[in-house]
Motif scaffolding. Structure first.
Motif, PDB file in Angstrom:
ATOM      1  N   ASN A  76      16.543  40.693 -13.758  1.00  0.00           N
ATOM      2  CA  ASN A  76      17.669  40.303 -12.909  1.00  0.00           C
ATOM      3  C   ASN A  76      17.654  38.783 -12.732  1.00  0.00           C
ATOM      4  O   ASN A  76      16.772  38.232 -12.073  1.00  0.00           O
ATOM      5  CB  ASN A  76      17.530  41.009 -11.554  1.00  0.00           C
ATOM      6  N   ARG A  77      18.647  38.108 -13.328  1.00  0.00           N
ATOM      7  CA  ARG A  77      18.667  36.640 -13.269  1.00  0.00           C
ATOM      8  C   ARG A  77      18.872  36.136 -11.846  1.00  0.00           C
ATOM      9  O   ARG A  77      18.381  35.066 -11.488  1.00  0.00           O
ATOM     10  CB  ARG A  77      19.757  36.098 -14.196  1.00  0.00           C
ATOM     11  N   GLY A  78      19.609  36.900 -11.039  1.00  0.00           N
ATOM     12  CA  GLY A  78      19.810  36.497  -9.656  1.00  0.00           C
ATOM     13  C   GLY A  78      18.517  36.524  -8.869  1.00  0.00           C
ATOM     14  O   GLY A  78      18.210  35.593  -8.103  1.00  0.00           O
ATOM     15  N   ASN A  79      17.728  37.577  -9.041  1.00  0.00           N
ATOM     16  CA  ASN A  79      16.439  37.663  -8.349  1.00  0.00           C
ATOM     17  C   ASN A  79      15.486  36.580  -8.832  1.00  0.00           C
ATOM     18  O   ASN A  79      14.679  36.058  -8.059  1.00  0.00           O
ATOM     19  CB  ASN A  79      15.816  39.040  -8.562  1.00  0.00           C
ATOM     20  N   GLN A  80      15.539  36.268 -10.122  1.00  0.00           N
ATOM     21  CA  GLN A  80      14.694  35.201 -10.642  1.00  0.00           C
ATOM     22  C   GLN A  80      15.073  33.861 -10.013  1.00  0.00           C
ATOM     23  O   GLN A  80      14.217  33.079  -9.613  1.00  0.00           O
ATOM     24  CB  GLN A  80      14.809  35.126 -12.161  1.00  0.00           C
ATOM     25  N   ALA A  81      16.383  33.615  -9.926  1.00  0.00           N
ATOM     26  CA  ALA A  81      16.840  32.350  -9.346  1.00  0.00           C
ATOM     27  C   ALA A  81      16.451  32.231  -7.884  1.00  0.00           C
ATOM     28  O   ALA A  81      16.108  31.155  -7.396  1.00  0.00           O
ATOM     29  CB  ALA A  81      18.351  32.223  -9.499  1.00  0.00           C
ATOM     30  N   ALA A  82      16.481  33.347  -7.171  1.00  0.00           N
ATOM     31  CA  ALA A  82      16.141  33.329  -5.745  1.00  0.00           C
ATOM     32  C   ALA A  82      14.643  33.392  -5.498  1.00  0.00           C
ATOM     33  O   ALA A  82      14.186  33.166  -4.373  1.00  0.00           O
ATOM     34  CB  ALA A  82      16.831  34.497  -5.037  1.00  0.00           C
ATOM     35  N   ARG A 117      23.311  40.861 -21.202  1.00  0.00           N
ATOM     36  CA  ARG A 117      23.487  42.246 -20.769  1.00  0.00           C
ATOM     37  C   ARG A 117      22.608  42.456 -19.537  1.00  0.00           C
ATOM     38  O   ARG A 117      21.431  42.793 -19.652  1.00  0.00           O
ATOM     39  CB  ARG A 117      23.104  43.212 -21.883  1.00  0.00           C
ATOM     40  N   GLN A 118      23.189  42.234 -18.390  1.00  0.00           N
ATOM     41  CA  GLN A 118      22.446  42.341 -17.141  1.00  0.00           C
ATOM     42  C   GLN A 118      22.537  43.753 -16.578  1.00  0.00           C
ATOM     43  O   GLN A 118      23.524  44.472 -16.777  1.00  0.00           O
ATOM     44  CB  GLN A 118      22.965  41.329 -16.138  1.00  0.00           C
ATOM     45  N   ILE A 119      21.477  44.124 -15.853  1.00  0.00           N
ATOM     46  CA  ILE A 119      21.320  45.493 -15.359  1.00  0.00           C
ATOM     47  C   ILE A 119      21.125  45.468 -13.848  1.00  0.00           C
ATOM     48  O   ILE A 119      20.390  44.644 -13.320  1.00  0.00           O
ATOM     49  CB  ILE A 119      20.092  46.168 -16.000  1.00  0.00           C
ATOM     50  N   ARG A 120      21.792  46.398 -13.167  1.00  0.00           N
ATOM     51  CA  ARG A 120      21.577  46.579 -11.731  1.00  0.00           C
ATOM     52  C   ARG A 120      21.524  48.082 -11.422  1.00  0.00           C
ATOM     53  O   ARG A 120      22.070  48.896 -12.170  1.00  0.00           O
ATOM     54  CB  ARG A 120      22.695  45.930 -10.908  1.00  0.00           C
ATOM     55  N   GLN A 121      20.899  48.403 -10.294  1.00  0.00           N
ATOM     56  CA  GLN A 121      20.795  49.793  -9.869  1.00  0.00           C
ATOM     57  C   GLN A 121      21.778  50.070  -8.732  1.00  0.00           C
ATOM     58  O   GLN A 121      21.908  49.245  -7.808  1.00  0.00           O
ATOM     59  CB  GLN A 121      19.368  50.115  -9.399  1.00  0.00           C
ATOM     60  N   TYR A 122      22.423  51.243  -8.800  1.00  0.00           N
ATOM     61  CA  TYR A 122      23.362  51.658  -7.759  1.00  0.00           C
ATOM     62  C   TYR A 122      23.117  53.125  -7.420  1.00  0.00           C
ATOM     63  O   TYR A 122      23.010  53.976  -8.315  1.00  0.00           O
ATOM     64  CB  TYR A 122      24.811  51.457  -8.219  1.00  0.00           C
ATOM     65  N   SER A 123      23.033  53.409  -6.131  1.00  0.00           N
ATOM     66  CA  SER A 123      22.811  54.787  -5.688  1.00  0.00           C
ATOM     67  C   SER A 123      24.015  55.658  -6.014  1.00  0.00           C
ATOM     68  O   SER A 123      25.164  55.216  -5.935  1.00  0.00           O
ATOM     69  CB  SER A 123      22.553  54.822  -4.175  1.00  0.00           C
ATOM     70  N   LEU A 124      23.730  56.908  -6.345  1.00  0.00           N
ATOM     71  CA  LEU A 124      24.790  57.892  -6.537  1.00  0.00           C
ATOM     72  C   LEU A 124      25.259  58.364  -5.172  1.00  0.00           C
ATOM     73  O   LEU A 124      24.439  58.693  -4.309  1.00  0.00           O
ATOM     74  CB  LEU A 124      24.271  59.062  -7.366  1.00  0.00           C
ATOM     75  N   THR A 125      26.567  58.389  -4.971  1.00  0.00           N
ATOM     76  CA  THR A 125      27.091  58.759  -3.652  1.00  0.00           C
ATOM     77  C   THR A 125      27.656  60.166  -3.605  1.00  0.00           C
ATOM     78  O   THR A 125      27.885  60.695  -2.536  1.00  0.00           O
ATOM     79  CB  THR A 125      28.188  57.770  -3.214  1.00  0.00           C
ATOM     80  N   GLY A 126      27.909  60.785  -4.733  1.00  0.00           N
ATOM     81  CA  GLY A 126      28.484  62.122  -4.736  1.00  0.00           C
ATOM     82  C   GLY A 126      27.420  63.199  -4.680  1.00  0.00           C
ATOM     83  O   GLY A 126      26.217  62.926  -4.611  1.00  0.00           O
ATOM     84  N   ALA A 127      27.869  64.451  -4.719  1.00  0.00           N
ATOM     85  CA  ALA A 127      26.947  65.580  -4.713  1.00  0.00           C
ATOM     86  C   ALA A 127      26.101  65.548  -5.978  1.00  0.00           C
ATOM     87  O   ALA A 127      26.617  65.279  -7.073  1.00  0.00           O
ATOM     88  CB  ALA A 127      27.724  66.887  -4.630  1.00  0.00           C
ATOM     89  N   GLY A 152      26.278  37.652  -6.897  1.00  0.00           N
ATOM     90  CA  GLY A 152      25.816  38.745  -7.727  1.00  0.00           C
ATOM     91  C   GLY A 152      26.586  38.789  -9.039  1.00  0.00           C
ATOM     92  O   GLY A 152      27.800  39.021  -9.040  1.00  0.00           O
ATOM     93  N   GLU A 153      25.897  38.561 -10.152  1.00  0.00           N
ATOM     94  CA  GLU A 153      26.580  38.521 -11.444  1.00  0.00           C
ATOM     95  C   GLU A 153      27.231  39.854 -11.779  1.00  0.00           C
ATOM     96  O   GLU A 153      28.392  39.908 -12.210  1.00  0.00           O
ATOM     97  CB  GLU A 153      25.590  38.152 -12.548  1.00  0.00           C
ATOM     98  N   VAL A 154      26.486  40.927 -11.613  1.00  0.00           N
ATOM     99  CA  VAL A 154      26.995  42.234 -12.032  1.00  0.00           C
ATOM    100  C   VAL A 154      27.994  42.782 -11.020  1.00  0.00           C
ATOM    101  O   VAL A 154      29.043  43.322 -11.397  1.00  0.00           O
ATOM    102  CB  VAL A 154      25.832  43.223 -12.246  1.00  0.00           C
ATOM    103  N   SER A 155      27.714  42.644  -9.744  1.00  0.00           N
ATOM    104  CA  SER A 155      28.646  43.185  -8.744  1.00  0.00           C
ATOM    105  C   SER A 155      30.007  42.490  -8.843  1.00  0.00           C
ATOM    106  O   SER A 155      31.058  43.154  -8.773  1.00  0.00           O
ATOM    107  CB  SER A 155      28.072  43.045  -7.330  1.00  0.00           C
TER     108      SER A 155
END
Length: 398
Positions: free
Chosen positions: A45-51, A203-213, A236-239
């Motif tokens: 995660n380039r954002g986390n690296q920068a921070a 090709r940046q990657i982020r994690q997102y919680s599943l909100t449905g059943a 946030g690059e990906v968001s």
């Protein structure tokens, strides 16, 4: 188990290594990305690296692992290892990458500590590294097998079938397999990794919680736009890419579901406490509880800046109302409506039943505060589970 000889050396050198581990992590990543720029472009995660937060998390995990081996010989910190392994599996990390990390990490250790790194010291910390690495590899390979994918081969095409603007900063994306493949099984509370190609080709990657059943034939993720600030890091690059560029019909690369903050199947009372976008895994848990006809007590708690900022607010309350024995309480810093509370979450008058299992998700200061209140109410530490979005800083800052 750490050998007796190495344990003595690690115990003697842990204070020095611990004091320098931040500098070691800084140099390690500099060396790693100089030799393998594709890792920063397409994996980290380039954002986390920068921070700087990824470096702090690495430092905390290594020190915590070594400290556990010394304090509890013959055991492993399985909770920490599981959390890291789930994240690695969602990124497609493989066994072959661990020697690469080892090479640059130990070069950094030798350069920072200089003459203090004798052959004996190097051998002892080498043993610590491979105990941790091999344990992670074993867990990760089991996770791949459970999802019936080859190690590292996690990416599948998913098409956006709907896009819903939840708040000014939060958007829900509904997804379905673009290749017609079966939807992999998910557990309530898990997340998926989403990989996008940015304008610069990364090709940046982020994690997102599943909100449905968890049993739904489609998937839903709710993404909060990350707006950068000087103290908190860049946008946030990906968001922002998802918010600004991705619409119905577009295809994303998505991993199988992973994550160890999973609702346990039991008859124990449950408490779900979240803040901000941390409500997303709680929605999945509530969907599961409602579908399974849960009758044991459930307490649903959420804190946010305002009702307008509370993503999925109506779903959050409606799912709680579906349960036969549930209460929902929301706190807002501003604009609280009748029935809601103003200010920060305060559990002083929240009755927590004996035997309650608690699940927390939100900013680290929020989770620390709620955990302290739950401990004061007699909830055992082992029954308080948490999820951190991004690098796990709990251990690093404990």
């Amino acid at each position: 188990m750490l050998s007796e000889k190495s344990a003595e050396t690690v115990r003697a050198t842990l204070p020095a290594v611990g004091a320098a581990v931040g500098d070691i992590a800084e140099l390690f990543y500099t060396k790693l990305f100089a030799a393998h720029p594709e890792l920063l472009r397409d994996l980290f995660n380039r954002g986390n690296q920068a921070a700087g937060v990824q470096k702090q998390a690495l430092a905390g995990s290594i020190a915590a692992f070594a400290g556990h081996l010394l304090a509890h010989p013959g055991t492993r910190p399985d909770a920490m290892l599981s959390r890291i392994a789930h994240k690695h599996a969602s990124l497609g990390v493989t066994r072959e990458q661990y020697p690469v990390v080892h090479k640059h990490l130990f070069e950094a250790i030798a350069e920072i500590l200089g003459d203090a790194v004798t052959p004996e010291v190097a051998e002892a910390w080498d043993e610590v590294y491979w105990l941790m690495a091999n344990a992670l590899c074993a867990i990760e390979e089991r996770l791949y097998a459970e999802q019936q994918v080859a190690a590292g081969d996690v990416w599948r095409p998913w098409q956006v079938t709907a896009r819903i603007e939840e708040t000014a900063d939060c958007t829900t994306f509904h997804l379905a397999p673009a290749d017609g493949s079966p939807v992999p099984a998910a557990k309530p509370g898990q997340y998926v990794s989403v990989q996008v190609e940015l304008p610069d080709g990364a090709r940046q990657i982020r994690q997102y919680s599943l909100t449905g059943a968890p049993g739904s034939p489609t998937r839903a993720i709710t993404v909060k736009r990350i707006r950068g600030a000087a103290a908190a890091g860049p946008d946030g690059e990906v968001s922002n890419h998802l918010h600004d560029r991705v619409t119905v019909g577009d295809v994303l690369r998505v991993s199988p579901p992973y994550g160890d903050l999973v609702l346990q199947d039991s008859d124990a009372p449950v408490l779900l406490a979240s803040a901000g976008i941390g409500c997303t895994p709680m929605l999945s848990m509530l969907e599961h509880l409602a579908e399974s006809g849960r009758t044991a007590p459930v307490i649903v708690l959420h804190a946010d800046r305002s009702p307008a900022d509370h993503a999925l607010r109506s779903d959050h309350r409606a799912l709680a109302l579906k349960l036969t024995d549930a209460t929902a309480r929301f706190w807002y810093e501003a604009g609280a409506e009748p029935g809601d509370a103003e200010g920060r979450m305060d559990l002083a008058d929240v009755e927590v039943a004996p035997g309650t299992t608690a699940y927390l998700c939100g900013p680290l200061p929020f989770m620390r505060a709620v955990r302290e209140q739950l401990l004061a109410k007699g909830v055992p530490a082992a029954d308080i589970h948490y999820e951190v979005f991004g690098p796990d800083m709990w251990l690093a800052s404990a």
